[in-house]
Motif scaffolding. Structure first.
Motif, mmCIF file in Angstrom:
data_model
loop_
_atom_site.group_PDB
_atom_site.id
_atom_site.type_symbol
_atom_site.label_atom_id
_atom_site.label_comp_id
_atom_site.label_asym_id
_atom_site.label_seq_id
_atom_site.Cartn_x
_atom_site.Cartn_y
_atom_site.Cartn_z
ATOM 1 N N LEU A 165 11.210 -0.740 -40.531
ATOM 2 C CA LEU A 165 12.557 -0.162 -40.461
ATOM 3 C C LEU A 165 12.908 0.254 -39.036
ATOM 4 N N THR A 196 14.324 -2.512 -36.855
ATOM 5 C CA THR A 196 15.550 -3.157 -37.327
ATOM 6 C C THR A 196 16.748 -2.266 -37.017
ATOM 7 N N ASP A 197 17.912 -2.743 -37.313
ATOM 8 C CA ASP A 197 19.133 -1.970 -37.079
ATOM 9 C C ASP A 197 19.413 -0.968 -38.197
ATOM 10 N N ILE A 198 18.601 -0.960 -39.228
ATOM 11 C CA ILE A 198 18.834 -0.073 -40.376
ATOM 12 C C ILE A 198 18.711 1.392 -39.968
ATOM 13 N N THR A 199 17.774 1.687 -39.071
ATOM 14 C CA THR A 199 17.497 3.082 -38.723
ATOM 15 C C THR A 199 18.176 3.516 -37.427
ATOM 16 N N GLN A 200 19.330 2.995 -37.155
ATOM 17 C CA GLN A 200 20.105 3.454 -35.994
ATOM 18 C C GLN A 200 20.788 4.767 -36.379
ATOM 19 N N THR A 214 17.345 7.588 -31.571
ATOM 20 C CA THR A 214 16.809 6.313 -32.046
ATOM 21 C C THR A 214 15.600 5.889 -31.224
#
Length: 113
Positions: free
Chosen positions: A21, A24-28, A35
C-alpha cells in the motif's frame, strides 16, 4: 505452532500488505511530507519484521540445526514409502500383512488368541 510463530506470521503478512500500500497511490495523505515519512516508516518496519522472522526461522546455532534435523527426520518417517531406520516413529501399520493371520471361528467371526 507456538504464539511467537503466530505473531511473527501475522506481523509479516500485515507489514507486507502495508508496504504494498505504501508504494501505491492508495496511501497518499494529501501532504507530501506525511506521505514521505509514512513510506520511510513502512520500509523500516518491514525490514525489522523480516529481520525478526529471518532470525527466528533459520538455523543460526548448532542447537537449532539439530532441531531442524530432528523435524526433517520425523517428517520423512511419516511417509509410507520411507526406507531406513526409524528413530522417532514406529513402523506404519499395514492392513494387508495382518489379514492373512486372522483366525476365524466356525461362524465366520474373529477369535482372540
Amino acid at each position: 505452532m507456538n504464539n511467537g510463530t503466530k505473531i511473527r506470521t501475522v506481523l509479516g503478512i500485515l507489514t507486507t500488505i502495508n508496504t504494498v500500500l505504501a508504494v501505491t497511490d492508495i496511501t497518499q495523505f494529501g501532504n507530501e511530507t506525511l506521505t514521505f515519512w509514512y513510506k520511510i516508516l513502512s520500509v523500516v518496519v518491514n525490514a525489522l519484521v523480516v529481520g525478526i522472522n529471518t532470525y527466528y526461522n533459520n538455523d543460526y546455532t548448532p542447537e537449532a540445526a539439530i532441531g531442524t534435523g530432528i523435524t526433517r527426520q520425523l517428517k520423512l518417517e511419516k511417509e509410507m514409502e520411507y526406507i531406513g531406520d526409524r528413530f522417532y516413529t514406529e513402523e506404519p501399520y499395514d492392513d494387508s500383512v495382518d489379514d492373512e493371520f486372522v483366525v476365524e471361528d466356525n461362524e465366520g467371526g474373529e477369535v482372540d488368541e
